[in-house]
Motif scaffolding. Structure first.
Motif, PDB file in Angstrom:
ATOM      1  N   ASP A   8      -1.293  -2.819  -5.242  1.00  0.00           N
ATOM      2  CA  ASP A   8      -1.944  -2.237  -4.062  1.00  0.00           C
ATOM      3  C   ASP A   8      -1.606  -0.771  -3.815  1.00  0.00           C
ATOM      4  OD1 ASP A   8      -3.015  -4.681  -3.708  1.00  0.00           O
ATOM      5  OD2 ASP A   8      -2.060  -5.125  -1.789  1.00  0.00           O
ATOM      6  N   GLY A   9      -0.680  -0.179  -4.556  1.00  0.00           N
ATOM      7  CA  GLY A   9      -0.295   1.196  -4.262  1.00  0.00           C
ATOM      8  C   GLY A   9       0.471   1.824  -5.405  1.00  0.00           C
ATOM      9  N   ALA A  10       1.119   2.959  -5.079  1.00  0.00           N
ATOM     10  CA  ALA A  10       1.907   3.673  -6.083  1.00  0.00           C
ATOM     11  C   ALA A  10       3.187   2.901  -6.393  1.00  0.00           C
ATOM     12  CB  ALA A  10       2.250   5.079  -5.588  1.00  0.00           C
ATOM     13  N   ASP A  11       3.768   3.179  -7.548  1.00  0.00           N
ATOM     14  CA  ASP A  11       5.013   2.517  -7.940  1.00  0.00           C
ATOM     15  C   ASP A  11       6.231   3.159  -7.296  1.00  0.00           C
ATOM     16  OD1 ASP A  11       3.724   0.675  -9.482  1.00  0.00           O
ATOM     17  OD2 ASP A  11       3.995   1.749 -11.359  1.00  0.00           O
ATOM     18  N   VAL A  12       6.257   4.508  -7.271  1.00  0.00           N
ATOM     19  CA  VAL A  12       7.450   5.252  -6.836  1.00  0.00           C
ATOM     20  C   VAL A  12       7.004   6.398  -5.938  1.00  0.00           C
ATOM     21  CG1 VAL A  12       9.479   6.554  -7.598  1.00  0.00           C
ATOM     22  CG2 VAL A  12       8.611   4.681  -9.005  1.00  0.00           C
ATOM     23  N   GLU A  34       0.830  -1.201   0.000  1.00  0.00           N
ATOM     24  CA  GLU A  34       0.000   0.000   0.000  1.00  0.00           C
ATOM     25  C   GLU A  34       0.867   1.255   0.000  1.00  0.00           C
ATOM     26  OE1 GLU A  34      -2.792  -0.120   3.164  1.00  0.00           O
ATOM     27  OE2 GLU A  34      -3.850  -1.891   2.397  1.00  0.00           O
ATOM     28  N   ALA A  35       2.028   1.180   0.592  1.00  0.00           N
ATOM     29  CA  ALA A  35       3.009   2.258   0.480  1.00  0.00           C
ATOM     30  C   ALA A  35       3.664   2.156  -0.895  1.00  0.00           C
ATOM     31  CB  ALA A  35       4.056   2.136   1.578  1.00  0.00           C
ATOM     32  N   PRO A  36       4.320   3.216  -1.363  1.00  0.00           N
ATOM     33  CA  PRO A  36       4.980   3.132  -2.661  1.00  0.00           C
ATOM     34  C   PRO A  36       5.942   1.949  -2.730  1.00  0.00           C
ATOM     35  CG  PRO A  36       4.899   5.395  -1.933  1.00  0.00           C
ATOM     36  CD  PRO A  36       4.404   4.573  -0.786  1.00  0.00           C
ATOM     37  N   LEU A  37       5.913   1.238  -3.844  1.00  0.00           N
ATOM     38  CA  LEU A  37       6.755   0.048  -4.009  1.00  0.00           C
ATOM     39  C   LEU A  37       8.226   0.413  -3.858  1.00  0.00           C
ATOM     40  CD1 LEU A  37       6.604  -2.980  -4.777  1.00  0.00           C
ATOM     41  CD2 LEU A  37       6.962  -2.274  -7.161  1.00  0.00           C
ATOM     42  N   ILE A  38       8.634   1.497  -4.496  1.00  0.00           N
ATOM     43  CA  ILE A  38       9.993   2.038  -4.368  1.00  0.00           C
ATOM     44  C   ILE A  38       9.887   3.262  -3.469  1.00  0.00           C
ATOM     45  CG2 ILE A  38      11.958   3.038  -5.595  1.00  0.00           C
ATOM     46  CD1 ILE A  38      11.060   1.397  -8.043  1.00  0.00           C
TER      47      ILE A  38
END
Length: 723
Positions: A221-225, A199-203
Motif C-alpha cells: 500500500d505504500g513506500a518501503d522506507v 499507506e505511510a512508509p513501512l519503515i
C-alpha cells in the motif's frame, strides 16, 4: 526452597551423605529444576547507560520466572517454546519498569540456541525503541520475531538487531516502525523479512543492513522506507516491493538521494511509480551481470552490465539485477554503461552509455553538444548548456572539458554547474563570455581550471568569469584567471569563494568597484595560494580566511605586485589567519625552513585543566615546542582511557571517543564516501550527530586528516566533560 539450600542438598547427595534414595530430601533434590538459560533486560542501549536490570530465568522443566520476582512488564505473559527454543513475550513491551532510558534491550545468555518472539496481538508489540543484543559487543538471540496486527505500528520506536539468526517483523494491518524511526540489522544476522500494509512508509525512518543473508521488504500500500536504505556488507538476494508514486524510498532527508545496495541479486518493484535512484554493487565477481528494467517481471528490457556496479535513476516500475546474460537481446544490442549521469535544468538524469555517448543530450537539444570518449575517458561539452549536473561513479578517471564556440555570446553553462568525482575539470569560455552563470560546485576532483577573457567595460556583471559562488574540494590545483579587464568570481552581488585544494591561484585585472574575488574567500590549502589583481583594486573585496592543511609554518606576503610583495605575517602550522586585505597581490606559501609546529586550530576552554596547562607553555602566541609536547602528553595521559594510544588523525579520534561512549548506534547510516572501515564510519557519524566533531563536507569526513594533541584534548573534553 532457596537456591543455596538446593545446592547444599545436591552437594550432600554427590558425596553419598544422603543414602536413603527414596527419602523426602532426596526426592526434593531430584525434582527441583535448575536454571538452564536466561534473558537479561535493561533500559539503555548498553550496560554503561542503563538504570534498571531484570533477569528472566528458564529452568530445566521448561518453566520461566523473573528472578527475585522482579517483573519489568506487568500484563505481559512470558513462556518458553521448547520445540523452537524460543522465549515468547505475549503483550506490549515498553521501557522496563523504573527505567529512565528510552529502550527495551534484551540479551539471551545462550544466543546461539535461544530465540525471541514478541507478539503484540492486536496492539503494538513494542511501545519504545527495541534492541536485541548490543552492536559489535554481544549477540542478543538466535532468531528474532516481532508480530503485531494493528493499523498503527508494530514497534513504536526504532529497532536494532544483533543476532545469529533470522529477523522477522510483521504487521499485516499497518507499519513496522513509527515515523522517523528506523531499523538496523548487524552482520551476524541471516535472513531478514519485513512485511506490512501501510499507506505511510513501512519503515518510518531509515533501514540499514550488514547481513549477508536474504532480505525481503514488502508493503503493498505504500513506500518501503521513509528516509534512506543501505545494504552495505553484501546480502544474498534482496527483494523490495511497494506502491508509492514517489518511489520505494521517499528520501525525506534532503542530504540523501539514492539507494545503496550490495548484494548478489536485486529485485525492486513499485506498483504505483518509479523504482527510484539505485546504486547497486554485485558480489558475484566471477559472473557477468544483466539488468532488466520495465513495467514488470514479464515486461522489461534486458541489457548486459559492464562490471558489477549499476548506478542509475530507474524511472520504470520494475528492476532486476542478477548474474547472467540478457534473455531478450542479441549481442549487437548489448549496451555499455560508463558510470556517468548528466542532468540539465532539473530534468531527468541521463545515463551515459555506448548508445548515446556520441550525443548525450540527443538531437532535440541544439544549443550545444555533450559527448563521451570511452578511450580517453573524456566528457566534452561544446556550446551553451542550462543548469548542469555531472555525476561520475565510473572506476576510470574521467576528465570533463566544457567550452563554447568561438564568437559565442552566451555562457558555457547558463546556470549552476555541479560536478562530482571527476579527474581534471576545464571550463574555457570564448572571449567575452561567462564560464558559469551561477554557482560552481566541485565535489572530489584532481585539478580545476577556469580561464577566460572578458572585459569589465560596458558589462553590468563587471566582466566576471564565474557569476556566482564557488565551492570546490579537490586534491590537485585550482586556477581561475581572467585575461581580460574584469573580475574572476562574483558579479552584481558579493559571492563566496570556498576552496579546499593544493595550490590555489586567482588572477584578474579589475578596476574601480570590481575585484577578482567579488566577495569573501575561504581557502584550505596544502600548497601555495596566489590572489592577484593586475588592475588598480584589491584582490579580495571581502574577508579572507586561510587554513593550512600542511605541517609547516607559512608566510603571507602582500603588496602592489609579486615583485614588490613583502612578508606581512608568519603563521604556525595549522594556525589559520582571517582578515581583510587592501592589497592587489596576496601570496601564502609554506615557509622554506620546513619547521613544523602543532596544529592548534582548535580551541580549549581556558577554564579547564587542559586549557590552563597548555596555556602555560604558549608564550606570546608562539608555541614553545618542548613545553607544548610535554604538557599535552601529560594531559592526554590523565584523561584518555588507560593504555589508549593518542589518536594521530580524525578517524582514530572519532573511533576512540565512540568506543569509550559504549559504541552507540548513530541515528543515520554513515554515508561518508572517504571511509571504508565500518566501525570508524559509525564512529564518525555518531560524533558528528552529537556535535562532538564536524564533517568536512556532507559526504566526506577526512579520517586521515592530522589531529594535533591540543585538538584531541578539546574533542575529548567536549565528549566527556568533567562533572
Amino acid at each position: 526452597m532457596k537456591r543455596w539450600t538446593r545446592k547444599l542438598l545436591a552437594g550432600l547427595l554427590s558425596f553419598g551423605m544422603l543414602l536413603q534414595v527414596e527419602s523426602p530430601l532426596s526426592a526434593l533434590a531430584a525434582e527441583t529444576p535448575t536454571v538452564e538459560s536466561s534473558i537479561t533486560v535493561y533500559d539503555g542501549f548498553s550496560r554503561l547507560y542503563t538504570s534498571v536490570t531484570y533477569v528472566l530465568n528458564r529452568y530445566t522443566d521448561g518453566s520461566v520466572r523473573w528472578e527475585d520476582d522482579k517483573n519489568p512488564w506487568d500484563g505481559v505473559d512470558v513462556s518458553y517454546d521448547t520445540s523452537s527454543n524460543t522465549y515468547v513475550f505475549s503483550g506490549t513491551l515498553s521501557v522496563p519498569a523504573g527505567g529512565t532510558g528510552h529502550t527495551a534491550t534484551l540479551i539471551c545468555s545462550d544466543p546461539q540456541n535461544d530465540s525471541i518472539k514478541i507478539d503484540g496481538g492486536d496492539g503494538v508489540a513494542v511501545n519504545t525503541s527495541l534492541q536485541i543484543g548490543v552492536s559489535d559487543q554481544t549477540r542478543g538471540a538466535k532468531n528474532v520475531t516481532v508480530l503485531a496486527n494493528n493499523n498503527s505500528t508494530a514497534i513504536n520506536g526504532s529497532a536494532a538487531f544483533d543476532c545469529y539468526g533470522d529477523v522477522t517483523i510483521t504487521n499485516p494491518s499497518g507499519a513496522v516502525t513509527s515515523q522517523y524511526d528506523g531499523i538496523v540489522v548487524y552482520d551476524y544476522a541471516k535472513d531478514i523479512i519485513i512485511t506490512g500494509k501501510s499507506e505511510a512508509p513501512l519503515i518510518g525512518g531509515s533501514f540499514s543492513s550488514y547481513s549477508s543473508g536474504n532480505i525481503t521488504i514488502e508493503n503493498p500500500d505504500g513506500a518501503d522506507v521513509r528516509t534512506n536504505l543501505s545494504i552495505s556488507k553484501g546480502a544474498a538476494e534482496v527483494k523490495l516491493t511497494g506502491s508509492d508514486s514517489s518511489g520505494l524510498v521517499l528520501f525525506r532527508d534532503s542530504s540523501l538521494s539514492t539507494f545503496k545496495i550490495k548484494a548478489k541479486t536485486l529485485t525492486m518493484e513499485n506498483k504505483s511509480g518509479p523504482v527510484g535512484p539505485v546504486e547497486f554493487t554485485g558480489t558475484d565477481t566471477a559472473s557477468a551481470y544483466r539488468v532488466a528494467v520495465g513495467e514488470s517481471e514479464s515486461s522489461n528490457t534486458q541489457t548486459a552490465l559492464t562490471g558489477t556496479t549499476y548506478s542509475e535513476p530507474v524511472n520504470a516500475k520494475y528492476l532486476n539485477i542478477q548474474p547472467g546474460t540478457p534473455e531478450n537481446t542479441t549481442p549487437d544490442d548489448k549496451v555499455t554503461n560508463y558510470g556517468i549521469t548528466v542532468t540539465m535544468n532539473h530534468g531527468e538524469a541521463i545515463g551515459v552509455t555506448s548508445n548515446n555517448c556520441g550525443n548525450i543530450l540527443g538531437d532535440t537539444y541544439t544549443n550545444g553538444k555533450l559527448t563521451y570518449d570511452p578511450e580517453s575517458h573524456t566528457l566534452t561539452g561544446t556550446g551553451t548548456f542550462g543548469e548542469l549536473k555531472i555525476n561520475i561513479t565510473a572506476a576510470d578517471s574521467v576528465d570533463v572539458k566544457l567550452s563554447n564556440d568561438v564568437g559565442a555570446t552566451t555562457p558555457v553553462v547558463d546556470g549552476a554547474l555541479t560536478i562530482n568525482n571527476a579527474n581534471n575539470i576545464t571550463v574555457t569560455p570564448a572571449d567575452g563570455t561567462v564560464a558559469v552563470n551561477g554557482k560552481l560546485t566541485v565535489d572530489s576532483a584532481n585539478n580545476v581550471t577556469v580561464v577566460g577573457n572578458r572585459d569589465q567595460t560596458g558589462d553590468s556583471h563587471y566582466g566576471t568569469i564565474i557569476d556566482g559562488d564557488v565551492d570546490i574540494t579537490c586534491s590537485g590545483d585550482v586556477l581561475f584567471e581572467n585575461k581580460g579587464n574584469g573580475d574572476v568570481i562574483g558579479g552584481l552581488t558579493a559571492s563566496t569563494f570556498k576552496v579546499d585544494a593544493h595550490d590555489v591561484t586567482v588572477k584578474g585585472n579589475s578596476t574601480g568597484q570590481a575585484y577578482p574575488i567579488f566577495g569573501s574567500a575561504n581557502i584550505e590549502s596544502t600548497g601555495d595560494v596566489v590572489l592577484e589583481n593586475k588592475g588598480s583594486g584589491k584582490a579580495v573585496r571581502g574577508e579572507l580566511k586561510y587554513t593550512p592543511t600542511h605541517t609547516q609554518k607559512y608566510e603571507i606576503k602582500t603588496g602592489a605586485a609579486a615583485a614588490s610583495a613583502e612578508t606581512f605575517y608568519t603563521g604556525e602550522s595549522g594556525t589559520g589567519y582571517t582578515g581583510a586585505f587592501n592589497d592587489p597581490y596576496i601570496s601564502i606559501a609554506p615557509a622554506s625552513s620546513g619547521d613544523t609546529t602543532p596544529d592548534d586550530t582548535g580551541t580549549v576552554d581556558s577554564g579547564s585543566d587542559a586549557g590552563g596547562a597548555v596555556a602555560a607553555v604558549l608564550v606570546g602566541g608562539a608555541a614553545v615546542w618542548g613545553g607544548y609536547e610535554i604538557a599535552t602528553r601529560v594531559i592526554l595521559h590523565n584523561i584518555l582511557p588507560e593504555g589508549a594510544a593518542i589518536p594521530a588523525n580524525r578517524g582514530q579520534l572519532a573511533l576512540l571517543v565512540w568506543n569509550n561512549a559504549g559504541r552507540p548506534a548513530p541515528v543515520n547510516e554513515p554515508a561518508f564516501a572517504d571511509m571504508d572501515d565500518a566501525d570508524m564510519a559509525k564512529a564518525a557519524q555518531w560524533c558528528v550527530e552529537q556535535g562532538i566533531m564536524e564533517a568536512k563536507t556532507a559526504e566526506t569526513f577526512k579520517p586521515e586528516g592530522w589531529t594535533p594533541k591540543l585538538k584531541v584534548i578539546e574533542v575529548w573534553n567536549k565528549a566527556f566533560p568533567k562533572q
